[in-house]
Design a protein around this motif. Sequence first.
Motif, PDB file in Angstrom:
ATOM      1  N   LEU A  23       0.828  -1.205   0.000  1.00 22.08           N
ATOM      2  CA  LEU A  23       0.000   0.000   0.000  1.00 22.08           C
ATOM      3  C   LEU A  23       0.866   1.260   0.000  1.00 22.08           C
ATOM      4  N   VAL A  24       1.932   1.251   0.800  1.00 27.05           N
ATOM      5  CA  VAL A  24       2.837   2.409   0.822  1.00 27.05           C
ATOM      6  C   VAL A  24       3.453   2.623  -0.555  1.00 27.05           C
ATOM      7  N   ALA A  25       3.906   1.539  -1.185  1.00 24.64           N
ATOM      8  CA  ALA A  25       4.570   1.652  -2.488  1.00 24.64           C
ATOM      9  C   ALA A  25       3.614   2.139  -3.567  1.00 24.64           C
ATOM     10  N   ARG A  26       2.338   1.746  -3.488  1.00 23.19           N
ATOM     11  CA  ARG A  26       1.373   2.214  -4.490  1.00 23.19           C
ATOM     12  C   ARG A  26       1.083   3.702  -4.315  1.00 23.19           C
ATOM     13  N   VAL A  27       0.911   4.121  -3.074  1.00 26.76           N
ATOM     14  CA  VAL A  27       0.637   5.539  -2.814  1.00 26.76           C
ATOM     15  C   VAL A  27       1.811   6.398  -3.276  1.00 26.76           C
ATOM     16  N   CYS A  28       3.031   5.935  -3.001  1.00 27.10           N
ATOM     17  CA  CYS A  28       4.218   6.742  -3.298  1.00 27.10           C
ATOM     18  C   CYS A  28       4.575   6.765  -4.775  1.00 27.10           C
ATOM     19  N   ARG A  29       3.877   6.006  -5.581  1.00 26.66           N
ATOM     20  CA  ARG A  29       4.151   6.058  -7.026  1.00 26.66           C
ATOM     21  C   ARG A  29       3.786   7.413  -7.632  1.00 26.66           C
ATOM     22  N   VAL A  30       3.011   8.208  -6.911  1.00 24.91           N
ATOM     23  CA  VAL A  30       2.739   9.563  -7.412  1.00 24.91           C
ATOM     24  C   VAL A  30       4.006  10.414  -7.388  1.00 24.91           C
ATOM     25  N   LEU A  31       5.039   9.977  -6.634  1.00 28.89           N
ATOM     26  CA  LEU A  31       6.270  10.744  -6.499  1.00 28.89           C
ATOM     27  C   LEU A  31       7.298  10.419  -7.569  1.00 28.89           C
ATOM     28  N   ALA A  32       7.220   9.211  -8.144  1.00 30.39           N
ATOM     29  CA  ALA A  32       8.236   8.785  -9.112  1.00 30.39           C
ATOM     30  C   ALA A  32       7.690   7.637  -9.956  1.00 30.39           C
ATOM     31  N   PRO A  33       8.190   7.471 -11.180  1.00 34.88           N
ATOM     32  CA  PRO A  33       7.625   6.482 -12.107  1.00 34.88           C
ATOM     33  C   PRO A  33       8.301   5.104 -12.035  1.00 34.88           C
ATOM     34  N   TYR A  34       8.654   4.646 -10.837  1.00 32.08           N
ATOM     35  CA  TYR A  34       9.326   3.348 -10.726  1.00 32.08           C
ATOM     36  C   TYR A  34       8.386   2.200 -11.115  1.00 32.08           C
ATOM     37  N   HIS A  35       8.986   1.078 -11.455  1.00 22.36           N
ATOM     38  CA  HIS A  35       8.237  -0.131 -11.804  1.00 22.36           C
ATOM     39  C   HIS A  35       7.885  -0.837 -10.499  1.00 22.36           C
ATOM     40  N   LEU A  36       6.605  -1.067 -10.266  1.00 21.15           N
ATOM     41  CA  LEU A  36       6.152  -1.639  -8.994  1.00 21.15           C
ATOM     42  C   LEU A  36       5.660  -3.067  -9.185  1.00 21.15           C
ATOM     43  N   VAL A  37       6.241  -3.969  -8.406  1.00 19.27           N
ATOM     44  CA  VAL A  37       5.845  -5.377  -8.381  1.00 19.27           C
ATOM     45  C   VAL A  37       5.404  -5.707  -6.958  1.00 19.27           C
ATOM     46  N   VAL A  38       4.288  -6.423  -6.833  1.00 17.94           N
ATOM     47  CA  VAL A  38       3.767  -6.809  -5.518  1.00 17.94           C
ATOM     48  C   VAL A  38       3.603  -8.319  -5.470  1.00 17.94           C
ATOM     49  N   SER A  39       4.127  -8.924  -4.403  1.00 21.88           N
ATOM     50  CA  SER A  39       3.941 -10.357  -4.176  1.00 21.88           C
ATOM     51  C   SER A  39       2.854 -10.575  -3.129  1.00 21.88           C
ATOM     52  N   PHE A  40       1.943 -11.492  -3.431  1.00 18.36           N
ATOM     53  CA  PHE A  40       0.898 -11.896  -2.487  1.00 18.36           C
ATOM     54  C   PHE A  40       1.275 -13.256  -1.915  1.00 18.36           C
ATOM     55  N   HIS A  41       1.460 -13.288  -0.593  1.00 20.41           N
ATOM     56  CA  HIS A  41       1.901 -14.505   0.090  1.00 20.41           C
ATOM     57  C   HIS A  41       0.817 -15.125   0.963  1.00 20.41           C
ATOM     58  N   ALA A  42      -0.127 -14.321   1.430  1.00 20.26           N
ATOM     59  CA  ALA A  42      -1.062 -14.774   2.465  1.00 20.26           C
ATOM     60  C   ALA A  42      -2.097 -15.737   1.898  1.00 20.26           C
ATOM     61  N   GLY A  43      -2.057 -16.983   2.366  1.00 18.06           N
ATOM     62  CA  GLY A  43      -3.039 -17.963   1.936  1.00 18.06           C
ATOM     63  C   GLY A  43      -4.153 -18.176   2.928  1.00 18.06           C
TER      64      GLY A  43
END
Length: 332
Positions: free
Chosen positions: A86-106
């Motif tokens: 969530l932090v990384a998605r919000v902060c994408r407004v600051l810079a155009p980095y490539h964002l990858v998210v891993s979902f681990h919770a089963g």
Amino acid sequence: MVYLFLDSSGFGGVESHVQQLALLLQQQNIAVEVIFIRRYPDHPQYTFLAKHRIPFRFLSEISGYRFFRKLSRRDVIHAHGYKASLVARVCRVLAPYHLVVSFHAGEALSGRLALYEGLNRITSFLSRNIAVSRRIQATIPFNCELLRNFIFNLPRIEQRQRHTQLQVGFVGRLSIEKGIDRFVWLSQLHPACQFHVFGDGELSSTVVDQPLINWCGAVDSMTPHWSQLDLLVITSRAEGLPMAALEAMAHGVPVVATKVGELESLLPSRSLVAENQWKQLSILVDELDLAGDIAWQQLSQYSQHRIVSHFAADSRWSQLSEIYQLGRFAPS
């Protein structure tokens, strides 16, 4: 630069997975750094990263705004867990980095955790997404691909000897999702075996006074302990693809488990029981205890070869490199 981004207060499957990722990136000569949201005292991850010369920092001790603002299109943030995602998605407004998210919770979550994880999934259209199991993948409402866990540092294949008294282990968080209550029940049915628990958690009281269980608590690494075990039992009610199972098999420890998450892709059908018929794990423990040394050694050898042939880090690099889009700025 690839930044592995997470909030971690203890050591478990996610932390083990991040270690494997960092080592793989390092081997491939990709600049990598681990960014923790905050520092927690006596965390074994810090010692591991320092030992392997993998840089790490804490977002709480630097300017988070400045850190994200300086990132460019060449940088990758790979977030693990709802908070970092969530932090990384919000902060994408600051810079155009490539964002990858891993979902681990089963596991099924409740209360605030369920709310945060739900928000994580609803906003998944803002990132490139990875799940460690098909079941988790199916719960993500937007595009998500399967990337199964892997092992980087594979130990040398060796012919192990089992102990005279079968040594049975549980490795993981002591929680209802991981089924520590089921493991305690199994220990009471098999007094001829020695049962060990490696881990800590909210249900630690269920093992602390059990005379048939050797509770070792949380350990920094299972590597020096696998030789103590002849069998790993996974009693979980829900899983992804547990790193404990991969590590155990890589060290020649056979695994039996409930049929949850991606364990079906790892284990033969004879080593699995339906989750709602978990008590049948007792039969599998009995069978292995009575099988004899030769049969145990054959299963131990099978376990090691299974990991080498299907779950080695090299077999994941092509997919991971594409997910990170590492070829975007390669010279033509």
